[in-house]
Design a protein around this motif. Structure first.
Motif, PDB file in Angstrom:
ATOM      1  N   GLY A   1       1.369 -23.758   8.527  1.00 28.18           N
ATOM      2  CA  GLY A   1      -0.063 -23.758   8.855  1.00 28.18           C
ATOM      3  C   GLY A   1      -0.903 -23.703   7.600  1.00 28.18           C
ATOM      4  N   ARG A   2      -2.006 -24.425   7.610  1.00 23.80           N
ATOM      5  CA  ARG A   2      -2.818 -24.515   6.401  1.00 23.80           C
ATOM      6  C   ARG A   2      -3.916 -23.460   6.318  1.00 23.80           C
ATOM      7  N   THR A   3      -4.058 -22.617   7.332  1.00 18.27           N
ATOM      8  CA  THR A   3      -5.104 -21.605   7.299  1.00 18.27           C
ATOM      9  C   THR A   3      -4.789 -20.510   6.293  1.00 18.27           C
ATOM     10  N   GLN A   4      -5.787 -20.049   5.602  1.00 16.13           N
ATOM     11  CA  GLN A   4      -5.625 -18.969   4.629  1.00 16.13           C
ATOM     12  C   GLN A   4      -5.255 -17.671   5.320  1.00 16.13           C
ATOM     13  N   ALA A   5      -5.583 -17.551   6.615  1.00 15.56           N
ATOM     14  CA  ALA A   5      -5.276 -16.312   7.334  1.00 15.56           C
ATOM     15  C   ALA A   5      -3.780 -16.037   7.354  1.00 15.56           C
ATOM     16  N   ASN A   6      -2.940 -17.070   7.453  1.00 20.98           N
ATOM     17  CA  ASN A   6      -1.491 -16.868   7.450  1.00 20.98           C
ATOM     18  C   ASN A   6      -1.009 -16.382   6.087  1.00 20.98           C
ATOM     19  N   VAL A   7      -1.627 -16.868   5.016  1.00 20.54           N
ATOM     20  CA  VAL A   7      -1.292 -16.394   3.670  1.00 20.54           C
ATOM     21  C   VAL A   7      -1.671 -14.927   3.518  1.00 20.54           C
ATOM     22  N   ASN A   8      -2.852 -14.574   4.032  1.00 17.74           N
ATOM     23  CA  ASN A   8      -3.276 -13.172   3.964  1.00 17.74           C
ATOM     24  C   ASN A   8      -2.324 -12.276   4.750  1.00 17.74           C
ATOM     25  N   LEU A   9      -1.849 -12.772   5.890  1.00 19.53           N
ATOM     26  CA  LEU A   9      -0.886 -12.018   6.688  1.00 19.53           C
ATOM     27  C   LEU A   9       0.389 -11.767   5.895  1.00 19.53           C
ATOM     28  N   LEU A  10       0.879 -12.789   5.219  1.00 18.45           N
ATOM     29  CA  LEU A  10       2.082 -12.636   4.406  1.00 18.45           C
ATOM     30  C   LEU A  10       1.863 -11.612   3.293  1.00 18.45           C
ATOM     31  N   LYS A  11       0.714 -11.654   2.670  1.00 15.58           N
ATOM     32  CA  LYS A  11       0.439 -10.719   1.576  1.00 15.58           C
ATOM     33  C   LYS A  11       0.389  -9.280   2.073  1.00 15.58           C
ATOM     34  N   VAL A  12      -0.131  -9.054   3.262  1.00 19.50           N
ATOM     35  CA  VAL A  12      -0.146  -7.700   3.832  1.00 19.50           C
ATOM     36  C   VAL A  12       1.285  -7.197   4.021  1.00 19.50           C
ATOM     37  N   ILE A  13       2.164  -8.078   4.521  1.00 18.40           N
ATOM     38  CA  ILE A  13       3.556  -7.681   4.754  1.00 18.40           C
ATOM     39  C   ILE A  13       4.253  -7.393   3.419  1.00 18.40           C
ATOM     40  N   LEU A  14       4.059  -8.271   2.453  1.00 15.49           N
ATOM     41  CA  LEU A  14       4.693  -8.078   1.153  1.00 15.49           C
ATOM     42  C   LEU A  14       4.215  -6.789   0.493  1.00 15.49           C
ATOM     43  N   ALA A  15       2.923  -6.526   0.567  1.00 15.93           N
ATOM     44  CA  ALA A  15       2.386  -5.319  -0.063  1.00 15.93           C
ATOM     45  C   ALA A  15       2.973  -4.063   0.551  1.00 15.93           C
ATOM     46  N   GLN A  16       3.233  -4.073   1.851  1.00 12.76           N
ATOM     47  CA  GLN A  16       3.801  -2.907   2.508  1.00 12.76           C
ATOM     48  C   GLN A  16       5.198  -2.595   1.982  1.00 12.76           C
ATOM     49  N   TYR A  17       5.925  -3.621   1.537  1.00 13.49           N
ATOM     50  CA  TYR A  17       7.299  -3.433   1.031  1.00 13.49           C
ATOM     51  C   TYR A  17       7.354  -3.428  -0.497  1.00 13.49           C
ATOM     52  N   GLY A  18       6.201  -3.322  -1.114  1.00 14.21           N
ATOM     53  CA  GLY A  18       6.176  -3.216  -2.565  1.00 14.21           C
ATOM     54  C   GLY A  18       6.427  -4.498  -3.298  1.00 14.21           C
ATOM     55  N   VAL A  19       6.310  -5.628  -2.636  1.00 14.85           N
ATOM     56  CA  VAL A  19       6.511  -6.923  -3.281  1.00 14.85           C
ATOM     57  C   VAL A  19       5.162  -7.437  -3.769  1.00 14.85           C
ATOM     58  N   ASP A  20       5.058  -7.660  -5.074  1.00 12.85           N
ATOM     59  CA  ASP A  20       3.811  -8.153  -5.658  1.00 12.85           C
ATOM     60  C   ASP A  20       3.633  -9.623  -5.285  1.00 12.85           C
ATOM     61  N   PRO A  21       2.549  -9.959  -4.547  1.00 19.54           N
ATOM     62  CA  PRO A  21       2.345 -11.357  -4.165  1.00 19.54           C
ATOM     63  C   PRO A  21       2.288 -12.304  -5.363  1.00 19.54           C
TER      64      PRO A  21
END
Length: 481
Positions: A172-192
């Motif tokens: 999907g090309r929406t930025q919202a999906n990218v933001n969703l991924l970044k929220v998940i990564l941040a919760q696990y300590g993964v630097d986007p």
């Protein structure tokens, strides 16, 4: 005493000046006019109520912003609009406004270019947006393709924390999906910043996954989303199955980000070899139907009622329609509910009489007050006419007294003519409603007494010799001198 206008007028015809006078109008015409006026007033009230009912029950067209083109959302909204627009006695009609996506739809609502909009709950919600219904719930799906010959599956990725340094494909090309991924990564300590994020349009995702453009993928959509299912199926190769990455910290993410909820992907949701064998923990967010604050409560209540009425008829052709749910009516809901939708959900929707009874009541009161004021004003305008008629009646009584002692038939004839004029004025006053029946009856008594006095006096004068009449007249003249 029964009033007989014909007899009264006939008695007055004895005077020389009334031989050509027209007959007086009947009191029935006054009553007839009054009845017609009252009937016209009643019809006016009924007409006003009917016009108000027609305006209140006239279908209202609501503009609904939805996008992007060819998405499931716009297909559902178009089907919904067709069902509402063709439904008999529909109070609400829809006019879809196509946008580039949920963000653009939210902006259209914020700018007042739309009355309704389909928005994502994890994006910025316009301040003037109020929830009407939950269109669907979406889940985040993360997976790693199986290993190909000579390469380990996803370079050995089994947990979200191991995504550092890898390429992640976002469907999907929406930025919202990218933001969703970044929220998940941040919760696990993964630097986007330490991962490479690549976006694929939904219609290109299958080919990109088959070409192994990334080490792991993420998609967001309903559990039965065809886009997600096709993307997962495209990652299956060499008989291997994808590895689904569980979001075990879903509860923590939901606490830190209220727009998300902890959820699960049921086993076998995506079917075939790509289905998860076990339940997978994840986070979810909703797509909402929201209304612009200020849209009539009754209009939104009618739309919500019709929305859930046609939902069942649409679910066979559009399974997503079956996912439509009522909004959260709690006071602490992420998106406050629209009062009209809340009234429908709580069973407190107002009927036509409930909404407009106060207006109807005050309208009738105002009409009654206007009628009373008009009657008082009309009576006030006739005050001078009544006073003049009273003075004429007193004049008639004075003439009655004079007639009993009058010695001249000429003078009696003059008083008779004056009485006829008083009669004409009195009848006209009665016809115009300036005097009442009782006043006219009293005048009739005085007029009859005057006629009797004139007739008796004339009979007496005719019976006396002419010389006695002249002597009596001279004697009285000398006495007065």
């Amino acid at each position: 005493m029964e009033l007989n206008l014909k007899r009264l007028f006939a008695r007055s015809m004895t005077g020389p000046d009334l031989t050509e006078a027209p007959p007086p109008p009947s009191p029935r015409s006054t009553k007839r006019r009054l009845t017609l006026v009252m009937l016209a007033g009643a019809l006016a009230v009924v007409g006003a109520l009917a016009a108000g009912y027609h305006v209140a029950m006239r279908p209202v067209t609501l503009r609904i912003a939805v996008g992007p083109a060819s998405s499931d959302d716009i297909k559902v909204v178009q089907a919904l609009a067709q069902a509402l627009n063709n439904a008999p006695h529909s109070l609400v009609r829809l006019r879809p406004i196509q946008t580039d996506g949920a963000s653009a739809s939210a902006q259209a609502l914020a700018d007042g270019k739309a009355d309704l909009a389909i928005i994502r709950g994890d994006l910025d919600v316009p301040k003037n947006a109020q929830a009407v219904a939950t269109l669907r719930k979406n889940v985040a799906v993360l997976w790693v393709p199986p290993a190909t010959k000579g390469k380990k599956a996803g370079s050995g990725i089994t947990k979200i924390a191991q995504l550092t340094g890898h390429r992640i494909g976002v469907v999907g090309r929406t930025q919202a999906n990218v933001n969703l991924l970044k929220v998940i990564l941040a919760q696990y300590g993964v630097d986007p910043a330490k991962v490479e994020i690549v976006q694929f349009p939904a219609n290109e995702a299958v080919e990109a996954i088959r070409s192994q453009k990334a080490d792991a993928y993420v998609a967001a959509g309903p559990v039965n989303s065809k886009i997600t299912s096709d993307a997962i199926a495209a990652s299956i190769r060499d008989g291997g199955t994808p590895k689904f990455l569980a979001i075990d910290a879903a509860e923590a993410i939901a606490q830190n980000h209220p727009m998300y909820e902890a959820s699960e992907i049921p086993a076998g949701s995506f079917g075939g070899a790509g289905r998860p064998e076990d339940e997978v923990k994840t986070i979810s967010f909703s797509h909402h139907i929201v209304a612009r604050r200020g849209v009539s409560e009754s209009t939104i209540a009618a739309f919500t009622r019709q929305l859930f009425a046609v939902r069942q008829s649409l679910k066979n052709e559009f399974p997503l329609a079956a996912k439509i749910e009522t909004p959260d009516t709690d006071k602490d809901a992420t998106i406050p509910v629209h009062p009209g939708a809340a009234a429908f959900v709580d069973g407190e929707e107002k009927t036509f009489l409930d909404r407009y009874s106060d207006y109807i009541w005050w309208g009738l009161m105002a009409l009654s007050a206007m009628g009373s004021a008009g009657a008082w004003f009309a009576g006030y305008l006739k005050k001078d006419e009544r006073n003049n008629n009273n003075s004429q009646r007193e004049r008639l009584l004075d003439m009655l007294k004079v007639a009993r002692h009058c010695d001249s038939t000429e003078e009696l004839d003059q008083m008779q003519a004056e009485a006829d004029e008083i009669l004409r004025d009195t009848l006209q006053c009665f016809e115009r409603g300036a005097i009442e029946q009782g006043t006219l009856t009293a005048f009739n008594i005085a007029l009859e007494q005057f006629h009797n006095a004139v007739a008796d006096r004339k009979a007496l004068l005719i019976s006396l010799p002419q010389n006695l009449q002249r002597a009596g007249a001279q004697f009285r003249s000398a006495g007065t001198a």
